[in-house]
Motif scaffolding. Structure first.
Motif, PDB file in Angstrom:
ATOM      1  N   ILE A   1     112.296-116.096  33.584  1.00  0.00           N
ATOM      2  CA  ILE A   1     112.294-114.869  34.398  1.00  0.00           C
ATOM      3  C   ILE A   1     113.707-114.287  34.400  1.00  0.00           C
ATOM      4  CG2 ILE A   1     112.589-116.159  36.565  1.00  0.00           C
ATOM      5  CD1 ILE A   1     110.632-114.076  37.813  1.00  0.00           C
ATOM      6  N   GLU A   2     114.214-114.039  33.186  1.00  0.00           N
ATOM      7  CA  GLU A   2     115.619-113.695  32.992  1.00  0.00           C
ATOM      8  C   GLU A   2     115.911-112.219  33.155  1.00  0.00           C
ATOM      9  OE1 GLU A   2     119.386-112.801  30.904  1.00  0.00           O
ATOM     10  OE2 GLU A   2     117.415-112.178  30.191  1.00  0.00           O
ATOM     11  N   ASN A   3     114.947-111.356  32.865  1.00  0.00           N
ATOM     12  CA  ASN A   3     115.205-109.917  32.915  1.00  0.00           C
ATOM     13  C   ASN A   3     113.912-109.161  33.207  1.00  0.00           C
ATOM     14  OD1 ASN A   3     113.835-109.028  30.369  1.00  0.00           O
ATOM     15  ND2 ASN A   3     115.254-110.497  29.477  1.00  0.00           N
ATOM     16  N   PRO A   4     113.999-107.851  33.475  1.00  0.00           N
ATOM     17  CA  PRO A   4     112.785-107.103  33.816  1.00  0.00           C
ATOM     18  C   PRO A   4     111.743-107.038  32.708  1.00  0.00           C
ATOM     19  CG  PRO A   4     114.738-105.918  34.565  1.00  0.00           C
ATOM     20  CD  PRO A   4     115.226-107.046  33.699  1.00  0.00           C
ATOM     21  N   ALA A   5     112.140-107.223  31.449  1.00  0.00           N
ATOM     22  CA  ALA A   5     111.168-107.155  30.360  1.00  0.00           C
ATOM     23  C   ALA A   5     110.201-108.329  30.374  1.00  0.00           C
ATOM     24  CB  ALA A   5     111.887-107.095  29.005  1.00  0.00           C
ATOM     25  N   GLU A   6     110.671-109.491  30.828  1.00  0.00           N
ATOM     26  CA  GLU A   6     109.827-110.688  30.765  1.00  0.00           C
ATOM     27  C   GLU A   6     109.308-111.151  32.112  1.00  0.00           C
ATOM     28  OE1 GLU A   6     112.195-113.881  29.136  1.00  0.00           O
ATOM     29  OE2 GLU A   6     112.833-114.527  31.127  1.00  0.00           O
ATOM     30  N   ALA A   7     109.834-110.610  33.219  1.00  0.00           N
ATOM     31  CA  ALA A   7     109.527-111.165  34.538  1.00  0.00           C
ATOM     32  C   ALA A   7     108.038-111.155  34.848  1.00  0.00           C
ATOM     33  CB  ALA A   7     110.313-110.408  35.611  1.00  0.00           C
ATOM     34  N   PHE A   8     107.428-109.975  34.882  1.00  0.00           N
ATOM     35  CA  PHE A   8     106.026-109.911  35.300  1.00  0.00           C
ATOM     36  C   PHE A   8     105.056-110.470  34.269  1.00  0.00           C
ATOM     37  CE2 PHE A   8     107.645-107.764  38.896  1.00  0.00           C
ATOM     38  CZ  PHE A   8     106.666-107.898  39.888  1.00  0.00           C
ATOM     39  N   PRO A   9     105.298-110.306  32.962  1.00  0.00           N
ATOM     40  CA  PRO A   9     104.423-111.012  32.018  1.00  0.00           C
ATOM     41  C   PRO A   9     104.360-112.510  32.279  1.00  0.00           C
ATOM     42  CG  PRO A   9     105.658-109.346  30.862  1.00  0.00           C
ATOM     43  CD  PRO A   9     106.204-109.367  32.270  1.00  0.00           C
ATOM     44  N   ASN A  10     105.502-113.132  32.563  1.00  0.00           N
ATOM     45  CA  ASN A  10     105.498-114.567  32.824  1.00  0.00           C
ATOM     46  C   ASN A  10     104.950-114.914  34.203  1.00  0.00           C
ATOM     47  OD1 ASN A  10     106.230-115.794  30.439  1.00  0.00           O
ATOM     48  ND2 ASN A  10     108.416-115.712  30.852  1.00  0.00           N
ATOM     49  N   ILE A  11     105.199-114.064  35.191  1.00  0.00           N
ATOM     50  CA  ILE A  11     104.624-114.298  36.521  1.00  0.00           C
ATOM     51  C   ILE A  11     103.101-114.304  36.439  1.00  0.00           C
ATOM     52  CG2 ILE A  11     104.247-113.222  38.776  1.00  0.00           C
ATOM     53  CD1 ILE A  11     107.216-112.303  38.643  1.00  0.00           C
ATOM     54  N   VAL A  12     102.540-113.303  35.765  1.00  0.00           N
ATOM     55  CA  VAL A  12     101.077-113.223  35.662  1.00  0.00           C
ATOM     56  C   VAL A  12     100.538-114.392  34.841  1.00  0.00           C
ATOM     57  CG1 VAL A  12      99.119-111.832  34.888  1.00  0.00           C
ATOM     58  CG2 VAL A  12     101.061-110.736  36.019  1.00  0.00           C
ATOM     59  N   ARG A  13     101.221-114.751  33.766  1.00  0.00           N
ATOM     60  CA  ARG A  13     100.787-115.926  32.991  1.00  0.00           C
ATOM     61  C   ARG A  13     100.752-117.171  33.881  1.00  0.00           C
ATOM     62  NH1 ARG A  13     104.561-113.873  28.651  1.00  0.00           N
ATOM     63  NH2 ARG A  13     103.228-112.966  27.036  1.00  0.00           N
ATOM     64  N   TRP A  14     101.786-117.343  34.685  1.00  0.00           N
ATOM     65  CA  TRP A  14     101.872-118.525  35.552  1.00  0.00           C
ATOM     66  C   TRP A  14     100.702-118.543  36.535  1.00  0.00           C
ATOM     67  CZ3 TRP A  14     101.995-120.586  40.320  1.00  0.00           C
ATOM     68  CH2 TRP A  14     102.588-121.835  40.497  1.00  0.00           C
ATOM     69  N   LEU A  15     100.420-117.391  37.129  1.00  0.00           N
ATOM     70  CA  LEU A  15      99.329-117.310  38.103  1.00  0.00           C
ATOM     71  C   LEU A  15      97.977-117.579  37.446  1.00  0.00           C
ATOM     72  CD1 LEU A  15     100.567-114.174  40.075  1.00  0.00           C
ATOM     73  CD2 LEU A  15     100.497-116.532  40.940  1.00  0.00           C
ATOM     74  N   VAL A  16      97.779-117.035  36.249  1.00  0.00           N
ATOM     75  CA  VAL A  16      96.541-117.288  35.513  1.00  0.00           C
ATOM     76  C   VAL A  16      96.421-118.769  35.183  1.00  0.00           C
ATOM     77  CG1 VAL A  16      95.400-116.924  33.287  1.00  0.00           C
ATOM     78  CG2 VAL A  16      96.250-114.961  34.589  1.00  0.00           C
ATOM     79  N   LYS A  17      97.489-119.334  34.693  1.00  0.00           N
ATOM     80  CA  LYS A  17      97.490-120.746  34.298  1.00  0.00           C
ATOM     81  C   LYS A  17      97.207-121.662  35.474  1.00  0.00           C
ATOM     82  CE  LYS A  17     100.373-124.150  31.870  1.00  0.00           C
ATOM     83  NZ  LYS A  17     101.656-124.352  31.150  1.00  0.00           N
TER      84      LYS A  17
END
Length: 409
Positions: A367-383
């Motif tokens: 979750i290093e920058n705005p480009a990757e934050a929400f894609p990874n947050i949503v992946r984490w929640l789905v997972k």
């Protein structure tokens, strides 16, 4: 070090390649500073999901409003020794390229706030804040992907049009001094979210670094009432505990903690105790979980990463319910850890650190920058088995509910 571009879980926004201040002549109208890479600057990891889960992530980005409650979407210089000179020029580059793949439909952008030091090394001066705001919006008005957001309908329209709604936010109200009408001026200029105090106390109330927080002042109470009437969302992220509680009590509308975490997991003034989080939720408000380096860590996860970040999210969900928790990553494009070192005094970094040993990281992995934050947050929640409905609340729905109560329209 960079990595190969990672697969993005959503369609890109309508980005035409615009770079900030392209309407001016470099080296003539402004000094050129080499800037950090916006995408894949460091080998921050993608949350591992199956192909089926990734497809579900894509669908969520298509169907749900994705809103960041707190970020700084500017691009920092590569050489942070030049940062103060960079700031003195007053021109912040918006990370349009990075935002185009972020999946965001709306971002509460907090400009440079107290580090807007065009006229003063102390920051938080009225002239500097207005200069910072006007310059940034001038640049935004010269492109079509990011659009100034004044209403909840602007957020809906931005998603429909492949754009990103830009909510102007300011982290502390020191610059209004004792001038209540300056709130009206800020509203008229587009500000839709304002913090009571940054780490230092001001005319409104106490900040988190003060040795004794006396709570919301009489003037602060008038300011809260004026913000309610204007339709400015109130933020207590950097306010002291008593000032936070007083603000929540005095406000007629729900209050945001736009970027913080749970002090119960990590004993830091930068994080909020349970009673403040509960009071915020009981009034209908929302806490956004932040990821600025070395904030949302815990004894269990003392190395800051998306895992420690999501531990704070789940703690708050268990404490007050999923209707009152969202995400305000507080990230930027560039070396955030290095920037904290450069600006340690201006940002009161020492006063906001925890009181237990922790492992210093070069960047917050995942979750290093705005480009990757929400894609990874949503992946984490789905997972981790969250339903589409609950994910929708966390990544935007809860924020929209509050805005419909707080904003004038």
């Amino acid at each position: 070090m960079t990595t190969e571009p990672t697969e993005r879980p959503m369609q890109q926004k309508k980005y035409d390649g615009y770079k900030s201040y392209s309407y001016l002549e470099p080296h003539v109208d402004y000094k050129v500073f080499p800037l950090a890479q916006e995408i894949n600057r460091v080998p921050s990891r993608k949350v591992d999901v199956s192909p089926e889960e990734e497809e579900r992530v894509r669908r969520i980005f298509q169907e749900q409003l994705i809103i960041s409650l707190h970020d700084h979407c500017f691009v920092a210089p590569e050489d942070l020794d030049q940062f103060m000179e960079f700031r003195r020029w007053g021109r912040d580059w918006t990370g349009y390229e990075g935002l185009s793949v972020s999946g965001l439909d709306c971002v509460f952008d907090n400009l440079m706030n107290g580090t807007a030091m065009i006229t003063s090394r102390g920051g938080w001066k009225w002239d500097d804040i207005i200069y910072d705001l006007g310059m940034r919006l001038s640049d935004i008005d010269h492109q079509d992907m990011v659009v100034l957001c004044r209403t909840t309908q602007d957020i809906v329209n931005a998603k429909r049009n492949g754009q990103i709604a830009f909510v102007v936010s300011i982290e502390g109200a020191a610059m209004i001094e004792n001038e209540l009408d300056r709130l009206d001026i800020l509203y008229g200029l587009g500000v839709r979210c304002l913090g009571i105090a940054y780490s230092e106390g001001n005319q409104l109330g106490g900040g988190l670094k003060e040795p004794r927080d006396g709570g919301l002042t009489s003037f602060g109470r008038k300011a809260v009432q004026r913000m309610n009437r204007l339709g400015i969302a109130i933020d207590v992220s950097h306010s002291g505990d008593q000032t936070s509680l007083d603000t929540i009590e005095v406000s007629d509308k729900p209050v945001f903690i736009t970027h913080a975490g749970a002090r119960a997991l990590w004993n830091s003034n930068r994080l909020k105790p349970d009673d403040v989080i509960k009071a915020c939720a009981e009034k209908g408000g929302v806490i956004g979980i932040e990821a600025a380096p070395h904030t949302t860590i815990s004894e269990k996860n003392s190395r800051h990463s998306i895992e420690s970040y999501m531990e704070h999210y789940e703690y708050c969900v268990n404490l007050v319910g999923i209707d009152h928790v969202a995400f305000g990553p507080d990230v930027l494009f560039g070396d955030h850890v290095g920037l904290h070192t450069t600006l340690s005094a201006a940002l009161s970094i020492g006063a906001s650190r925890g009181h237990l040993p922790y492992e210093k990281v070069p960047y917050v992995d995942g979750i290093e920058n705005p480009a990757e934050a929400f894609p990874n947050i949503v992946r984490w929640l789905v997972k981790h088995g969250y339903s589409d409905s609950d994910i929708g609340k966390a990544v935007g729905g809860n924020i929209m509910r509050v805005l419909k109560e707080v904003w004038y329209r």
